[in-house]
Motif scaffolding. Structure first.
Motif, PDB file in Angstrom:
ATOM      1  N   VAL A   1       0.836  -1.198   0.000  1.00 21.93           N
ATOM      2  CA  VAL A   1       0.000   0.000   0.000  1.00 21.93           C
ATOM      3  C   VAL A   1       0.871   1.248   0.000  1.00 21.93           C
ATOM      4  O   VAL A   1       0.563   2.233  -0.653  1.00 21.93           O
ATOM      5  CB  VAL A   1      -0.947   0.010   1.228  1.00 21.93           C
ATOM      6  CG1 VAL A   1      -1.676   1.344   1.356  1.00 21.93           C
ATOM      7  CG2 VAL A   1      -1.960  -1.126   1.113  1.00 21.93           C
TER       8      VAL A   1
ATOM      9  N   SER B   1       2.845   5.570  -3.126  1.00 25.41           N
ATOM     10  CA  SER B   1       1.709   4.662  -3.114  1.00 25.41           C
ATOM     11  C   SER B   1       2.042   3.355  -3.818  1.00 25.41           C
ATOM     12  O   SER B   1       2.763   3.337  -4.822  1.00 25.41           O
ATOM     13  CB  SER B   1       0.506   5.316  -3.789  1.00 25.41           C
ATOM     14  OG  SER B   1      -0.568   4.403  -3.870  1.00 25.41           O
TER      15      SER B   1
ATOM     16  N   TYR C   1      -0.599   1.355  -4.746  1.00 28.76           N
ATOM     17  CA  TYR C   1      -1.839   0.932  -5.387  1.00 28.76           C
ATOM     18  C   TYR C   1      -1.690   0.676  -6.889  1.00 28.76           C
ATOM     19  O   TYR C   1      -2.501  -0.035  -7.487  1.00 28.76           O
ATOM     20  CB  TYR C   1      -2.950   1.959  -5.142  1.00 28.76           C
ATOM     21  CG  TYR C   1      -3.654   1.759  -3.820  1.00 28.76           C
ATOM     22  CD1 TYR C   1      -4.573   0.731  -3.649  1.00 28.76           C
ATOM     23  CD2 TYR C   1      -3.374   2.578  -2.726  1.00 28.76           C
ATOM     24  CE1 TYR C   1      -5.204   0.522  -2.432  1.00 28.76           C
ATOM     25  CE2 TYR C   1      -4.003   2.379  -1.511  1.00 28.76           C
ATOM     26  CZ  TYR C   1      -4.914   1.350  -1.357  1.00 28.76           C
ATOM     27  OH  TYR C   1      -5.532   1.146  -0.152  1.00 28.76           O
TER      28      TYR C   1
ATOM     29  N   THR D   1      -0.577  -5.481  -6.368  1.00 25.17           N
ATOM     30  CA  THR D   1      -1.660  -4.866  -5.600  1.00 25.17           C
ATOM     31  C   THR D   1      -2.943  -4.867  -6.427  1.00 25.17           C
ATOM     32  O   THR D   1      -4.023  -5.224  -5.925  1.00 25.17           O
ATOM     33  CB  THR D   1      -1.299  -3.420  -5.205  1.00 25.17           C
ATOM     34  OG1 THR D   1      -0.140  -3.438  -4.370  1.00 25.17           O
ATOM     35  CG2 THR D   1      -2.451  -2.744  -4.484  1.00 25.17           C
TER      36      THR D   1
ATOM     37  N   VAL E   1      -8.381   7.648  -0.770  1.00 14.31           N
ATOM     38  CA  VAL E   1      -8.287   6.362  -1.455  1.00 14.31           C
ATOM     39  C   VAL E   1      -9.641   5.666  -1.480  1.00 14.31           C
ATOM     40  O   VAL E   1     -10.050   5.091  -2.499  1.00 14.31           O
ATOM     41  CB  VAL E   1      -7.217   5.468  -0.777  1.00 14.31           C
ATOM     42  CG1 VAL E   1      -7.377   4.009  -1.205  1.00 14.31           C
ATOM     43  CG2 VAL E   1      -5.821   5.960  -1.122  1.00 14.31           C
TER      44      VAL E   1
ATOM     45  N   CYS F   1      -7.614   1.676  -8.842  1.00 18.66           N
ATOM     46  CA  CYS F   1      -6.341   1.584  -8.129  1.00 18.66           C
ATOM     47  C   CYS F   1      -5.367   2.665  -8.581  1.00 18.66           C
ATOM     48  O   CYS F   1      -4.664   3.263  -7.752  1.00 18.66           O
ATOM     49  CB  CYS F   1      -5.724   0.199  -8.345  1.00 18.66           C
ATOM     50  SG  CYS F   1      -6.534  -1.127  -7.438  1.00 18.66           S
TER      51      CYS F   1
END
Length: 440
Positions: free
Chosen positions: A234, A241, A243, A248, A407, A425
């Motif tokens: 994360v 980040s 994401y 992920t 987020v 994402c």
């Protein structure tokens, strides 16, 4: 008559106070301040009667844990009759709204819970008392007795602002009755995501009166676990980040698949998540160890549910998100001695053992976790301790509270079908990086 007696008594108290030269609200711990007479506690033991009494406010956000702390507060007051504990309870959102307002007004509760999400903001803005000198002079508190990760979680610029209260991991709760009716074996430590998916498919009823798995928009009790099981992240070590990391995104696609295929209801609120389990809507769900007392008190869950370790990723990757709260003291409390005495008790081996025995939470003090396991025979809660071997600390930074909310807003579209998971994402990574850039 009563009014006259009260006036006489009040005058007597004023005279005694003047003679003693007392001019503050702190509890004087020296023996000379204790009167010669004594009183009996609930156990029939003789204890010194308090010359004066102070009230220490203690703020928290979990109603289930509050029940246990009411008992601990009463027991503490029995042994310390000069100190009364007033528990102030608010739900998660209201807690932070009230705490922020109190911090701005200089009226913080004497003692309160702190969370890693908000710690930096409070510590960096002088809204927490530094505890180093109090810890150094205490014969009950040694930071070596708590997990290093939790101690450092509440240390800022080399100063300790909180003492670890507890730790928690996430488990797979499942409805045994629903499994029995479907002719399925209960989940165990051999399960992977694929086993979870196949069971969810078989447990979901065509009319959607029952879903196989609860996959809500929730990080700690949801997709964070999938991300780290899959080798994703994360937040990276260099504060960027994760994401947009392919691993992920892959984990998020698997997680959201339960919603897309109708194996999970679309749920966003915290209250709705617990209700989905307690009203028989969902057969399985991820929930943290801190839910123990609430789940045990729910007749339906106590009768039908159990809990086990989280399923592993298809390649065997394991993870359970790990976090812990901290005990904090207001920097401007007018009762430093009494506030510290309460926190010192809560964080001591004695207090931590009592917290565990009451099933309030898994105490942070080393060696007390077994007492928590023994506190409840309804569920297989030892699994929460077993997962410590591969637990991952809840991802955080100085602005966690800011970027987590942003987020959520970006990921919501993946759950409603307004965005692809990959796009959601990548959007989440963009807003998160904006917040993280402000920290550098």
């Amino acid at each position: 008559m009563k009014r006259r007696a009260f006036s006489v008594m009040l005058s007597l108290i004023v005279v005694l106070a003047m003679l003693a030269g007392c001019g503050n609200n702190a509890v004087d711990k020296s023996p000379s301040t204790q009167p010669a007479n004594s009183q009996e506690n609930a156990s029939g033991e003789k204890t010194p009667a308090a010359a004066s009494s102070v009230t220490i406010t203690y703020a928290l956000w979990d109603s289930n844990q509050a029940v246990g702390f009411e008992k601990m507060a009463a027991e503490f007051t029995e042994k310390n009759p000069g100190i009364k504990i007033e528990i102030q309870l608010n739900g998660w959102s209201d807690y932070w709204t009230a705490l922020d307002a109190a911090a701005s007004a200089g009226t913080l509760p004497d003692t309160f819970w702190m969370h890693s999400n908000n710690f930096y903001r409070y510590a960096s803005n002088d809204m927490l008392m530094t505890l180093d000198s109090l810890i150094a002079s205490s014969d009950r508190i040694d930071l070596k007795n708590y997990p290093e990760g939790l101690v450092s979680l509440y240390n800022h610029n080399g100063k300790q602002y909180c003492i670890p209260k507890d730790f928690d991991t996430i488990g797979l709760w499942y409805n045994k009755t629903m499994f029995d009716e479907a002719g399925l074996e209960y989940p165990d430590d051999t399960w992977t995501w694929n086993d979870l998916y196949e069971a969810a498919r078989k447990l979901t009823k065509p009319d959607k009166s029952q879903y196989g798995f609860l996959a809500p928009l929730h990080n700690q009790e949801g997709f964070y676990n999938f991300i780290y099981q899959n080798g994703g992240t994360v937040i990276t070590p260099d504060k960027k980040s994760g994401y947009d990391d392919p691993r992920t995104i892959e984990a998020m696609e698997y997680y959201v698949k339960f919603v897309k295929e109708g194996l999970s209801p679309v749920i966003f609120g915290d209250a709705e998540r617990a209700e989905a389990m307690q009203n028989g809507l969902c057969a399985m769900g991820f929930f943290g160890s801190w839910n123990l007392s609430g789940f045990a008190a729910n007749e339906y869950m106590a009768k039908n549910f159990d809990v086990t370790v989280l399923p592993a990723a298809p390649d065997g990757g394991r993870a359970s998100i790990y976090n812990g709260l901290g005990y904090a003291i207001a920097p401007n409390t007018r009762n430093v001695d009494a506030a510290w005495k309460w926190v010192e008790y809560l964080a001591s081996e004695e207090g931590q053992l009592r917290q565990a025995e009451l099933g309030i939470a898994i105490s942070a003090y080393k060696g007390t976790a077994d007492a928590w396991v023994e506190s409840n025979k309804t569920f297989n809660i030892k699994c929460f301790i077993d997962m410590l071997d591969y637990a991952v600390i809840r991802p955080y930074s100085n602005t966690t509270a800011v970027w987590e909310d942003k987020v959520y807003e970006e990921l919501r579209g993946a759950f409603t079908g307004e965005k692809t998971v990959e796009q959601a994402c990548r959007d989440a990574a963009a807003v998160m990086n904006e917040s993280l850039a402000q920290e550098r």
